[in-house]
Design a protein around this motif. Sequence first.
Motif, PDB file in Angstrom:
ATOM      1  N   ASP A 247       0.828  -1.177   0.085  1.00 53.42           N
ATOM      2  CA  ASP A 247      -0.039   0.088  -0.011  1.00 53.42           C
ATOM      3  C   ASP A 247       0.965   1.210  -0.040  1.00 53.42           C
ATOM      4  O   ASP A 247       0.467   2.298  -0.710  1.00 53.42           O
ATOM      5  CB  ASP A 247      -1.056  -0.045   1.134  1.00 53.42           C
ATOM      6  CG  ASP A 247      -2.115  -1.036   1.053  1.00 53.42           C
ATOM      7  OD1 ASP A 247      -2.479  -1.627  -0.066  1.00 53.42           O
ATOM      8  OD2 ASP A 247      -2.732  -1.341   2.155  1.00 53.42           O
TER       9      ASP A 247
ATOM     10  N   ALA B  41       1.904   1.893  -3.234  1.00 51.09           N
ATOM     11  CA  ALA B  41       0.956   1.555  -4.454  1.00 51.09           C
ATOM     12  C   ALA B  41       0.973   2.682  -5.645  1.00 51.09           C
ATOM     13  O   ALA B  41       0.545   2.242  -6.811  1.00 51.09           O
ATOM     14  CB  ALA B  41      -0.358   1.630  -3.771  1.00 51.09           C
ATOM     15  N   ASP B  42       1.429   3.968  -5.327  1.00 50.71           N
ATOM     16  CA  ASP B  42       1.361   4.905  -6.390  1.00 50.71           C
ATOM     17  C   ASP B  42       2.618   4.916  -7.424  1.00 50.71           C
ATOM     18  O   ASP B  42       2.866   6.024  -8.022  1.00 50.71           O
ATOM     19  CB  ASP B  42       1.025   6.245  -5.579  1.00 50.71           C
ATOM     20  CG  ASP B  42       2.113   6.704  -4.720  1.00 50.71           C
ATOM     21  OD1 ASP B  42       2.837   5.793  -4.294  1.00 50.71           O
ATOM     22  OD2 ASP B  42       2.341   7.804  -4.277  1.00 50.71           O
ATOM     23  N   GLU B  43       3.521   3.813  -7.208  1.00 49.93           N
ATOM     24  CA  GLU B  43       4.808   3.735  -7.782  1.00 49.93           C
ATOM     25  C   GLU B  43       4.557   2.813  -8.952  1.00 49.93           C
ATOM     26  O   GLU B  43       4.438   1.734  -8.763  1.00 49.93           O
ATOM     27  CB  GLU B  43       6.123   3.500  -7.042  1.00 49.93           C
ATOM     28  CG  GLU B  43       6.472   4.493  -5.730  1.00 49.93           C
ATOM     29  CD  GLU B  43       6.773   5.783  -6.284  1.00 49.93           C
ATOM     30  OE1 GLU B  43       7.218   5.910  -7.583  1.00 49.93           O
ATOM     31  OE2 GLU B  43       6.876   6.867  -5.511  1.00 49.93           O
ATOM     32  N   ASP B  44       4.503   3.496 -10.351  1.00 52.87           N
ATOM     33  CA  ASP B  44       4.469   2.692 -11.349  1.00 52.87           C
ATOM     34  C   ASP B  44       5.746   2.282 -12.106  1.00 52.87           C
ATOM     35  O   ASP B  44       6.507   3.161 -12.192  1.00 52.87           O
ATOM     36  CB  ASP B  44       3.642   3.559 -12.331  1.00 52.87           C
ATOM     37  CG  ASP B  44       3.405   2.855 -13.891  1.00 52.87           C
ATOM     38  OD1 ASP B  44       4.050   1.641 -13.904  1.00 52.87           O
ATOM     39  OD2 ASP B  44       3.104   3.590 -14.584  1.00 52.87           O
TER      40      ASP B  44
ATOM     41  N   SER C 190       6.998   4.114 -15.347  1.00 52.83           N
ATOM     42  CA  SER C 190       6.642   5.450 -15.593  1.00 52.83           C
ATOM     43  C   SER C 190       7.494   6.503 -15.922  1.00 52.83           C
ATOM     44  O   SER C 190       7.444   7.349 -16.542  1.00 52.83           O
ATOM     45  CB  SER C 190       5.863   5.857 -14.399  1.00 52.83           C
ATOM     46  OG  SER C 190       6.639   5.895 -13.155  1.00 52.83           O
TER      47      SER C 190
END
Length: 200
Positions: A68, A71-74, A77
């Motif tokens: 969690d 979670a915002d790490e692609d 990207s």
Amino acid sequence: MAQGMAGKREAILRAAGKVFAERGYHATGISDIARELGAGHGTFYRYFKNKEDIARSVVSRALGQVMDALADEDPGSCESVAQYREQVRRIGHKLFDLVVAEPALCRILFYDAIAIDRAEPDLAGKAMEAAAQYTAAFIHNGQDRGFLRRDLDAHVVGLAVNGMIVTGAVRLLHAQDPGAMRDPWIRTVETLMFDGLGSR
């Protein structure tokens, strides 16, 4: 009703996690968790088969909290080496901040998961493998874009990078000044990933 059961189960896991972190897996009994929760033994057996079942669920919950946090790490990207290096630093800070904020969670992952593994073989191994695959996705992106060497196995590199992070996190649990230790550790992991050990 379902929400009430889920809430009770979560309360048991929080209490068990706290006690496991304080006493260790082997020294903890159901009675210790019951005392922490302020409930009778029967409450546990409505939700879990035994102590090992609770412990496995505590480890799974802890792993979920780690995921969690990231979670915002692609993994795919970053399109420039500057972005990629910044992502490596950002992930390092998120993980180390989690260790500082949730030391009980980290003690369970770093110490008790191995002990629990005896009750369920491959529990710790599966967790390490999942973490390696996650990190390997970031390594693949770096290789595909030419930021990292392509002749190295991304999965093995993922295991190695995770090993450096876990070792640093374990040391951080016992550091008197976590901030002073965290930044040099993250910087060293980044340097090893991008520059290696060879003298120039």
